[in-house]
Design a protein around this motif. Structure first.
Motif, mmCIF file in Angstrom:
data_model
loop_
_atom_site.group_PDB
_atom_site.id
_atom_site.type_symbol
_atom_site.label_atom_id
_atom_site.label_comp_id
_atom_site.label_asym_id
_atom_site.label_seq_id
_atom_site.Cartn_x
_atom_site.Cartn_y
_atom_site.Cartn_z
ATOM 1 N N PRO A 28 -8.285 -4.445 10.613
ATOM 2 C CA PRO A 28 -7.609 -3.198 10.265
ATOM 3 C C PRO A 28 -8.553 -2.200 9.601
ATOM 4 N N THR A 29 -8.180 -0.936 9.683
ATOM 5 C CA THR A 29 -8.856 0.108 8.934
ATOM 6 C C THR A 29 -8.331 0.022 7.509
ATOM 7 N N THR A 30 -9.217 0.038 6.536
ATOM 8 C CA THR A 30 -8.824 -0.139 5.143
ATOM 9 C C THR A 30 -8.841 1.184 4.389
ATOM 10 N N VAL A 31 -7.765 1.413 3.634
ATOM 11 C CA VAL A 31 -7.662 2.552 2.721
ATOM 12 C C VAL A 31 -7.486 1.960 1.323
ATOM 13 N N ARG A 32 -8.323 2.372 0.399
ATOM 14 C CA ARG A 32 -8.248 1.887 -0.980
ATOM 15 C C ARG A 32 -7.320 2.775 -1.805
ATOM 16 N N MET A 33 -6.521 2.178 -2.674
ATOM 17 C CA MET A 33 -5.723 2.904 -3.660
ATOM 18 C C MET A 33 -6.473 2.752 -4.973
ATOM 19 N N THR A 34 -6.889 3.870 -5.573
ATOM 20 C CA THR A 34 -7.864 3.822 -6.660
ATOM 21 C C THR A 34 -7.280 4.173 -8.025
ATOM 22 N N ASP A 35 -8.076 3.893 -9.063
ATOM 23 C CA ASP A 35 -7.696 4.227 -10.438
ATOM 24 C C ASP A 35 -7.607 5.725 -10.676
ATOM 25 N N ASP A 36 -8.299 6.520 -9.855
ATOM 26 C CA ASP A 36 -8.211 7.968 -10.055
ATOM 27 C C ASP A 36 -7.044 8.572 -9.264
ATOM 28 N N LEU A 37 -6.057 7.734 -8.927
ATOM 29 C CA LEU A 37 -4.816 8.152 -8.268
ATOM 30 C C LEU A 37 -5.094 8.868 -6.952
ATOM 31 N N SER A 38 -5.827 8.165 -6.089
ATOM 32 C CA SER A 38 -6.117 8.718 -4.767
ATOM 33 C C SER A 38 -6.161 7.604 -3.730
ATOM 34 N N PHE A 39 -6.014 8.014 -2.480
ATOM 35 C CA PHE A 39 -6.244 7.131 -1.346
ATOM 36 C C PHE A 39 -7.665 7.413 -0.877
ATOM 37 N N ASP A 40 -8.448 6.368 -0.664
ATOM 38 C CA ASP A 40 -9.843 6.539 -0.275
ATOM 39 C C ASP A 40 -10.152 5.677 0.947
ATOM 40 N N PRO A 41 -10.407 6.301 2.097
ATOM 41 C CA PRO A 41 -10.442 7.732 2.334
ATOM 42 C C PRO A 41 -9.033 8.328 2.399
ATOM 43 N N GLU A 42 -8.973 9.613 2.142
ATOM 44 C CA GLU A 42 -7.690 10.319 2.167
ATOM 45 C C GLU A 42 -7.167 10.468 3.591
ATOM 46 N N ARG A 43 -8.083 10.626 4.540
ATOM 47 C CA ARG A 43 -7.709 10.779 5.957
ATOM 48 C C ARG A 43 -8.454 9.757 6.796
ATOM 49 N N VAL A 44 -7.725 9.115 7.708
ATOM 50 C CA VAL A 44 -8.353 8.189 8.650
ATOM 51 C C VAL A 44 -7.871 8.516 10.045
ATOM 52 N N THR A 45 -8.685 8.152 11.026
ATOM 53 C CA THR A 45 -8.327 8.316 12.433
ATOM 54 C C THR A 45 -8.463 6.955 13.101
ATOM 55 N N VAL A 46 -7.409 6.563 13.831
ATOM 56 C CA VAL A 46 -7.389 5.269 14.506
ATOM 57 C C VAL A 46 -6.833 5.451 15.917
ATOM 58 N N ASP A 47 -7.024 4.452 16.739
ATOM 59 C CA ASP A 47 -6.440 4.440 18.076
ATOM 60 C C ASP A 47 -5.019 3.903 18.007
ATOM 61 N N ALA A 48 -4.184 4.307 18.961
ATOM 62 C CA ALA A 48 -2.822 3.782 19.037
ATOM 63 C C ALA A 48 -2.881 2.260 19.107
#
Length: 135
Positions: A30-50
């Protein structure tokens, strides 16, 4: 075929077969998005295939949610939210039930093309928002 020639042939054939099988399996995970201590999603934007899965990992000390903006996902797409809610209203009404605790994960597989906007309910006002673009 002599023993040495046969072993060499089998070694090359095995490497070729492993490469072919790996090509059929597609992406390594899977593509991973981190939820961080600075109250953000990292990366904020991702692009994936269907058909790809995105996994959100809470690397923060506080709980976060992953909640689709119902009016900002493709019309034919399934709603998604941590906690398994069917609607955005249900997710907002039971925010505690959707919290992804520190060290925990939430994942969703995106089947339809389009852009999906999402946010963290308790930290939306702090700008904890993100998007997934599906090709």
């Amino acid at each position: 075929m002599t023993g040495g020639t046969r072993r060499a042939f089998l070694r090359v054939a095995g490497v070729a077969l492993a490469g072919a099988v790996a090509g059929c399996q597609g992406d390594s995970g899977p593509t991973t998005v981190r939820m961080t201590d600075d109250l953000s999603f990292d990366p904020e934007r991702v692009t994936v295939d269907a058909g790809a899965t995105v996994e959100w990992v809470n690397e923060s000390d506080v709980g976060h949610t992953v909640t689709a903006s119902a009016d900002a996902i493709p019309a034919s797409a399934d709603f998604f939210a941590s906690g398994g809610f069917d609607t955005e209203r249900a997710a907002r009404n039971d925010m505690q039930g959707g919290l992804v605790a520190a060290g925990e994960r939430y994942s969703h597989t995106f089947e339809r093309s389009g852009t999906y906007e999402y946010y963290c309910i308790p930290h939306e006002g702090s700008g904890m928002v993100g998007s997934v673009r599906v090709r």
